[in-house]
Design an enzyme around this catalytic site. Sequence first.
Site, short mmCIF file in Angstrom:
data_model
loop_
_atom_site.label_atom_id
_atom_site.label_comp_id
_atom_site.label_asym_id
_atom_site.label_seq_id
_atom_site.Cartn_x
_atom_site.Cartn_y
_atom_site.Cartn_z
N LYS A 80 0.82 -1.22 0.00
CA LYS A 80 0.00 0.00 0.00
C LYS A 80 0.85 1.27 0.00
CE LYS A 80 -4.35 1.59 1.82
NZ LYS A 80 -4.72 2.00 0.49
N GLY A 85 6.47 0.64 5.77
CA GLY A 85 7.35 -0.30 5.06
C GLY A 85 7.46 0.02 3.58
N CYS A 86 6.34 0.35 2.97
CA CYS A 86 6.33 0.63 1.53
C CYS A 86 7.06 1.93 1.21
CB CYS A 86 4.89 0.68 1.01
SG CYS A 86 4.03 -0.89 1.26
N THR A 87 7.02 2.88 2.13
CA THR A 87 7.74 4.14 1.95
C THR A 87 9.25 3.88 2.02
OG1 THR A 87 5.91 5.41 2.86
CG2 THR A 87 8.07 6.47 2.87
N GLY A 90 10.35 2.09 -1.16
CA GLY A 90 10.35 3.02 -2.29
C GLY A 90 11.51 4.00 -2.23
#
Length: 195
Positions: A80, A85-87, A90
């Site tokens: 998401k 975590g995704c930030t 990325g």
Amino acid sequence: MARKVSKKVSKKITKKVTKKVTKKIAKKISKKVISAGAGKNPSLALGQVVPEIVLKNSKGIDFSLGSQRGHKVVLYFYPKDDTPGCTIEGQQFNQLLPRFEQAQTRVFGISRDSVASHDKFACKYGFQFELLSDVDERACRLFQVIKEKNMYGKKVLGIERSTFVLDEKGQLIGEYRGVKADGHAAEILEKVTKK
């Protein structure tokens, strides 16, 4: 009077039994669907060419996987936009992007978020690579990254953090599932730059 009461009781019992049976059947079906989608997709074995995928990027423009031939491609699936975590994942791919480019490798992030969500996420953190929107889960199903997860005590279907590496001919040469966000970009860079 006794007949009315027994009819009411009978209806209640039938309703409860029907509900229980329906729930059990639904549970069995969903388990079968989940297990059918689990594991590796036999049509995407290492060494095989990945079929064409067309998705929208964060600007709403069509992205074609076939147009990337001649370059190695990293497709990283994440759960998401704008979550911790995704930030991190990325940002780390973004920091290492010049080194991926030196290795003739293009990086693309994929999630089920909308084009608008991707645009906001990419702008907020200054991502220099494209985020691809897979709202209808075509790419997720192709790579079989949808898994059952436990979220706040509830079982939900979501993206398992996974990365796939394609060579210049579009062949699948690397598959990494259930990865940790922090440090993953560096691991993938090491793999694509290995001689």
